[in-house]
Design a protein around this motif. Structure first.
Motif, PDB file in Angstrom:
ATOM      1  N   CYS A   7       0.586  -1.270  -0.061  1.00 58.20           N
ATOM      2  CA  CYS A   7      -0.021  -0.134   0.045  1.00 58.20           C
ATOM      3  C   CYS A   7       0.973   1.264   0.073  1.00 58.20           C
ATOM      4  CB  CYS A   7      -0.996   0.012   1.340  1.00 58.20           C
ATOM      5  SG  CYS A   7      -2.262  -1.233   1.202  1.00 58.20           S
ATOM      6  N   TYR A   8       1.915   1.426   0.847  1.00 59.72           N
ATOM      7  CA  TYR A   8       2.857   2.463   0.588  1.00 59.72           C
ATOM      8  C   TYR A   8       3.444   2.660  -0.658  1.00 59.72           C
ATOM      9  CZ  TYR A   8       2.701   2.923   5.871  1.00 59.72           C
ATOM     10  OH  TYR A   8       2.557   3.430   7.360  1.00 59.72           O
ATOM     11  N   GLY A   9       3.912   1.484  -1.275  1.00 64.68           N
ATOM     12  CA  GLY A   9       4.439   1.627  -2.412  1.00 64.68           C
ATOM     13  C   GLY A   9       3.226   2.512  -3.409  1.00 64.68           C
ATOM     14  N   ARG A  10       2.204   1.910  -3.361  1.00 60.69           N
ATOM     15  CA  ARG A  10       1.166   2.301  -4.250  1.00 60.69           C
ATOM     16  C   ARG A  10       0.846   3.906  -4.036  1.00 60.69           C
ATOM     17  NH1 ARG A  10      -2.680  -1.355  -3.115  1.00 60.69           N
ATOM     18  NH2 ARG A  10      -2.041  -2.880  -4.704  1.00 60.69           N
ATOM     19  N   LEU A  11       1.042   4.391  -2.807  1.00 62.82           N
ATOM     20  CA  LEU A  11       0.819   5.869  -2.449  1.00 62.82           C
ATOM     21  C   LEU A  11       2.049   6.702  -2.583  1.00 62.82           C
ATOM     22  CD1 LEU A  11      -0.881   5.027   1.048  1.00 62.82           C
ATOM     23  CD2 LEU A  11      -1.989   6.252  -0.773  1.00 62.82           C
ATOM     24  N   GLY A  12       3.083   5.911  -3.292  1.00 66.09           N
ATOM     25  CA  GLY A  12       4.268   6.822  -3.513  1.00 66.09           C
ATOM     26  C   GLY A  12       5.093   7.182  -2.251  1.00 66.09           C
ATOM     27  N   LEU A  13       5.070   6.138  -1.348  1.00 67.51           N
ATOM     28  CA  LEU A  13       5.878   6.469  -0.050  1.00 67.51           C
ATOM     29  C   LEU A  13       7.085   5.749  -0.190  1.00 67.51           C
ATOM     30  CD1 LEU A  13       2.915   6.442   2.496  1.00 67.51           C
ATOM     31  CD2 LEU A  13       4.117   8.373   1.639  1.00 67.51           C
ATOM     32  N   GLY A  14       7.881   6.039  -0.991  1.00 65.09           N
ATOM     33  CA  GLY A  14       9.150   5.144  -1.425  1.00 65.09           C
ATOM     34  C   GLY A  14      10.028   4.655  -0.189  1.00 65.09           C
ATOM     35  N   ARG A  15      10.351   5.649   0.608  1.00 63.05           N
ATOM     36  CA  ARG A  15      11.331   5.400   1.681  1.00 63.05           C
ATOM     37  C   ARG A  15      10.701   4.414   2.664  1.00 63.05           C
ATOM     38  NH1 ARG A  15      16.006   7.239   0.900  1.00 63.05           N
ATOM     39  NH2 ARG A  15      16.384   9.218  -0.245  1.00 63.05           N
ATOM     40  N   GLU A  16       9.579   4.826   3.101  1.00 63.34           N
ATOM     41  CA  GLU A  16       8.783   3.936   3.943  1.00 63.34           C
ATOM     42  C   GLU A  16       8.607   2.501   3.453  1.00 63.34           C
ATOM     43  OE1 GLU A  16       7.882   6.856   2.855  1.00 63.34           O
ATOM     44  OE2 GLU A  16       6.969   8.208   4.766  1.00 63.34           O
ATOM     45  N   ALA A  17       8.287   2.415   2.273  1.00 59.98           N
ATOM     46  CA  ALA A  17       7.930   1.236   1.667  1.00 59.98           C
ATOM     47  C   ALA A  17       9.179   0.214   1.739  1.00 59.98           C
ATOM     48  CB  ALA A  17       7.495   1.217   0.430  1.00 59.98           C
ATOM     49  N   ASP A  18      10.301   0.867   1.140  1.00 57.54           N
ATOM     50  CA  ASP A  18      11.673   0.441   1.020  1.00 57.54           C
ATOM     51  C   ASP A  18      12.137  -0.330   2.408  1.00 57.54           C
ATOM     52  OD1 ASP A  18      14.128   0.258  -0.809  1.00 57.54           O
ATOM     53  OD2 ASP A  18      14.894   1.018   1.276  1.00 57.54           O
ATOM     54  N   SER A  19      11.832   0.631   3.597  1.00 59.27           N
ATOM     55  CA  SER A  19      12.286   0.200   5.031  1.00 59.27           C
ATOM     56  C   SER A  19      11.596  -1.202   5.318  1.00 59.27           C
ATOM     57  CB  SER A  19      12.158   1.157   5.757  1.00 59.27           C
ATOM     58  OG  SER A  19      12.210   0.619   7.251  1.00 59.27           O
ATOM     59  N   LEU A  20      10.128  -1.351   4.943  1.00 54.01           N
ATOM     60  CA  LEU A  20       9.469  -2.433   5.123  1.00 54.01           C
ATOM     61  C   LEU A  20       9.595  -3.651   4.445  1.00 54.01           C
ATOM     62  CD1 LEU A  20       5.751  -0.997   5.737  1.00 54.01           C
ATOM     63  CD2 LEU A  20       7.055  -1.898   7.469  1.00 54.01           C
ATOM     64  N   TRP A  21       9.867  -3.449   3.069  1.00 55.72           N
ATOM     65  CA  TRP A  21      10.408  -4.717   2.220  1.00 55.72           C
ATOM     66  C   TRP A  21      11.644  -5.331   2.735  1.00 55.72           C
ATOM     67  CZ3 TRP A  21       6.431  -6.684   0.107  1.00 55.72           C
ATOM     68  CH2 TRP A  21       5.577  -6.278  -0.339  1.00 55.72           C
ATOM     69  N   ALA A  22      12.451  -4.526   3.153  1.00 57.03           N
ATOM     70  CA  ALA A  22      13.964  -4.842   3.698  1.00 57.03           C
ATOM     71  C   ALA A  22      13.572  -5.848   4.798  1.00 57.03           C
ATOM     72  CB  ALA A  22      14.838  -4.002   3.987  1.00 57.03           C
ATOM     73  N   GLN A  23      12.740  -5.296   5.975  1.00 59.72           N
ATOM     74  CA  GLN A  23      12.466  -6.355   6.940  1.00 59.72           C
ATOM     75  C   GLN A  23      11.686  -7.677   6.300  1.00 59.72           C
ATOM     76  OE1 GLN A  23      10.230  -3.899   9.896  1.00 59.72           O
ATOM     77  NE2 GLN A  23      11.320  -2.222   9.264  1.00 59.72           N
ATOM     78  N   VAL A  24      10.757  -7.333   5.561  1.00 64.84           N
ATOM     79  CA  VAL A  24       9.652  -8.538   5.218  1.00 64.84           C
ATOM     80  C   VAL A  24      10.716  -9.636   4.567  1.00 64.84           C
ATOM     81  CG1 VAL A  24       8.189  -9.263   3.656  1.00 64.84           C
ATOM     82  CG2 VAL A  24       7.693  -7.206   4.970  1.00 64.84           C
ATOM     83  N   LEU A  25      11.555  -9.108   3.606  1.00 60.67           N
ATOM     84  CA  LEU A  25      12.172 -10.042   2.859  1.00 60.67           C
ATOM     85  C   LEU A  25      13.195 -10.953   3.696  1.00 60.67           C
ATOM     86  CD1 LEU A  25      12.487  -8.307  -0.474  1.00 60.67           C
ATOM     87  CD2 LEU A  25      11.586 -10.304  -0.338  1.00 60.67           C
ATOM     88  N   ASP A  26      13.696 -10.285   4.840  1.00 56.04           N
ATOM     89  CA  ASP A  26      14.427 -11.217   5.807  1.00 56.04           C
ATOM     90  C   ASP A  26      13.827 -12.338   6.239  1.00 56.04           C
ATOM     91  OD1 ASP A  26      16.631  -9.731   5.644  1.00 56.04           O
ATOM     92  OD2 ASP A  26      16.302  -8.223   7.330  1.00 56.04           O
ATOM     93  N   VAL A  27      12.464 -12.406   6.350  1.00 57.14           N
ATOM     94  CA  VAL A  27      11.723 -13.681   7.086  1.00 57.14           C
ATOM     95  C   VAL A  27      11.048 -14.544   5.887  1.00 57.14           C
ATOM     96  CG1 VAL A  27      11.574 -12.516   9.104  1.00 57.14           C
ATOM     97  CG2 VAL A  27       9.672 -12.099   7.582  1.00 57.14           C
ATOM     98  N   VAL A  28      10.862 -13.979   4.713  1.00 62.26           N
ATOM     99  CA  VAL A  28      10.184 -14.684   3.706  1.00 62.26           C
ATOM    100  C   VAL A  28      11.319 -15.961   3.300  1.00 62.26           C
ATOM    101  CG1 VAL A  28       9.340 -14.762   1.300  1.00 62.26           C
ATOM    102  CG2 VAL A  28       8.825 -12.864   2.868  1.00 62.26           C
ATOM    103  N   PRO A  29      10.660 -17.176   3.255  1.00 64.65           N
ATOM    104  CA  PRO A  29      11.661 -18.260   3.035  1.00 64.65           C
ATOM    105  C   PRO A  29      11.921 -18.374   1.569  1.00 64.65           C
ATOM    106  CG  PRO A  29       9.380 -19.256   3.340  1.00 64.65           C
ATOM    107  CD  PRO A  29       9.292 -17.571   3.950  1.00 64.65           C
ATOM    108  N   LEU A  30      12.998 -18.816   1.277  1.00 68.76           N
ATOM    109  CA  LEU A  30      13.510 -18.865   0.009  1.00 68.76           C
ATOM    110  C   LEU A  30      12.737 -19.793  -1.152  1.00 68.76           C
ATOM    111  CD1 LEU A  30      17.287 -19.236   0.490  1.00 68.76           C
ATOM    112  CD2 LEU A  30      16.000 -17.196  -0.322  1.00 68.76           C
TER     113      LEU A  30
END
Length: 415
Positions: free
Chosen positions: A313-336
């Motif tokens: 949702c943040y990415g869709r809203l154009g909130l690049g930095r907020e979305a970027d920080s969240l994706w970094a956290q999410v991808l740390d826990v998503v299994p390969l």
């Protein structure tokens, strides 16, 4: 300063055509060879107009030559494309795609009545166990290899429903709705929103016939998901509000699904406050999700499920930095092993990095996403990569822009 068609200019420079005169001459020669028409010609004056503020659109024959030469269609080169214009390449697979859709959709439209037979109640458990395996296979394989298998099983369930009675019939209706929902999702992931909407409609019909309030709510959320992919924010909100109208009867899982999907609708209407409110409210319910229903378990199966929704949702809203920080956290826990989901998240992460003015980081992330896109052939992932390409347009002429074009080449993006 006058505006220019920078997309065409960038494509020209990447092709090594340093001037308008050179571009016009090279395209003319290419068209004469490609069309076997020695009279085909594009003048420097025409090319200069194309790179100007009002490029118009080239004739279809010229569009085909441009595509063969530069690897892009008019809508990707800054031209005005009229409503209803269909890429010539689309016609090639149109008949095959239509035949496949008709074949699979026939699973939902088998005429009856059929010959009666005894239906053992154990079949309900059998289909439920198979369903869990299909969900796992979807994460590993993507949609294309599963559509035929899952729709064939739905057809068998539909056949059994017509002979079953009382509780066995209702149980088969419930599991049939889950299979129809999965076929709808597979089509949605494959990029066929028309087929997805058809199967979401089948899901809703069976849910209503089952009289199961949880399934009816689930079917409305499925419909809302299609509206999200159609960028119809208010349609999403309407459907989710309809599902939540009876929230006192809904299990926490269905309420979580409806709230997070409504947050996507809010992001499409530019309402960040409502996005956060809905996702926070869903987070408060997540620990209470403890039902044993075999469907709709992404909120339990997906690590960081709600933060994935917030980041999207943040990415869709154009909130690049907020979305970027969240994706970094999410991808740390998503299994390969969750290949398709991981690929979609990586593509969204790359777009957020571009929005945060970090183009080199975006390209680095995109490399990983493209590798998965080639494997899974997920249309959702390809759409995310198109979004990334648009987000990277400020760097078209820079080395990092050319690097992105090379990275995207295996999936048909870039030039």
């Amino acid at each position: 300063m006058s505006q220019r068609n920078d997309a065409l200019r960038a494509a020209r420079l990447r092709a090594g055509w340093r001037s308008v005169d050179q571009a016009a001459k090279s395209l003319s020669e290419h068209g004469q060879r490609f069309l076997q028409d020695r009279h085909f010609e594009v003048s420097p004056r025409t090319w200069r107009r194309w790179e100007g503020e009002r490029p118009g659109r080239p004739p279809e024959e010229t569009a085909i030559v441009l595509h063969d030469s530069l690897g892009r269609w008019p809508e990707d080169l800054g031209f005005t494309v009229p409503a209803g214009w269909i890429r010539p390449e689309a016609h090639q697979g149109e008949d095959v795609t239509r035949r496949q859709f008709v074949s699979v959709t026939a699973a939902a439209l088998v005429p009856g009545p059929l010959s009666p037979q005894h239906i053992d109640p154990a079949l309900i458990d059998y289909f439920e166990q198979q369903l869990e395996g299909h969900y796992r296979a979807d994460m590993y394989l993507g949609p294309h290899d599963l559509i035929g298998t899952v729709s064939a099983q739905y057809q068998l369930i539909d056949k059994l429903v017509r002979s079953a009675k009382d509780e066995v019939r209702r149980g088969l209706l419930r599991v049939g709705a889950a299979y129809a929902a999965l076929v709808g999702w597979l089509y949605q992931d494959a990029g066929d929103l028309g087929a997805a909407a058809f199967w979401r409609g089948v899901t809703q019909e069976i849910a209503v016939r089952s009289r199961d309030a949880q399934l009816i709510g689930y079917s409305l959320v499925n419909q809302a998901h299609v509206r999200t992919d159609l960028s119809d924010g208010y349609g999403v909100i309407d459907l989710c509000e309809a599902a939540l109208d009876v929230s006192d009867r809904l299990l926490p899982k269905i309420r979580v699904m409806a709230m997070q999907q409504q947050a996507h609708g809010a992001s499409l209407t530019g309402d960040r406050t409502t996005v956060d409110r809905l996702i926070d409210a869903a987070g408060g319910l997540l620990a209470r999700v403890d039902d044993d229903l075999p469907w709709g378990n992404a909120c339990r199966r997906t690590p960081g499920y709600l933060e994935v929704q917030r980041a999207t949702c943040y990415g869709r809203l154009g909130l690049g930095r907020e979305a970027d920080s969240l994706w970094a956290q999410v991808l740390d826990v998503v299994p390969l092993t969750a290949r398709r989901d991981r690929g979609v998240y990586l593509a969204r992460y790359a777009t957020s990095a571009a929005a945060a003015r970090e183009p080199d980081h975006a390209v680095e992330i995109a490399r990983k996403a493209v590798e998965i896109a080639v494997e899974t052939r997920s249309a959702r992932m390809l759409r995310e990569l198109v979004t990334l390409e648009r987000a990277m347009s400020p760097w078209h002429d820079a080395p990092v822009g050319r690097e992105l074009a090379e990275v995207l080449a295996p999936v048909g993006k870039g030039s």
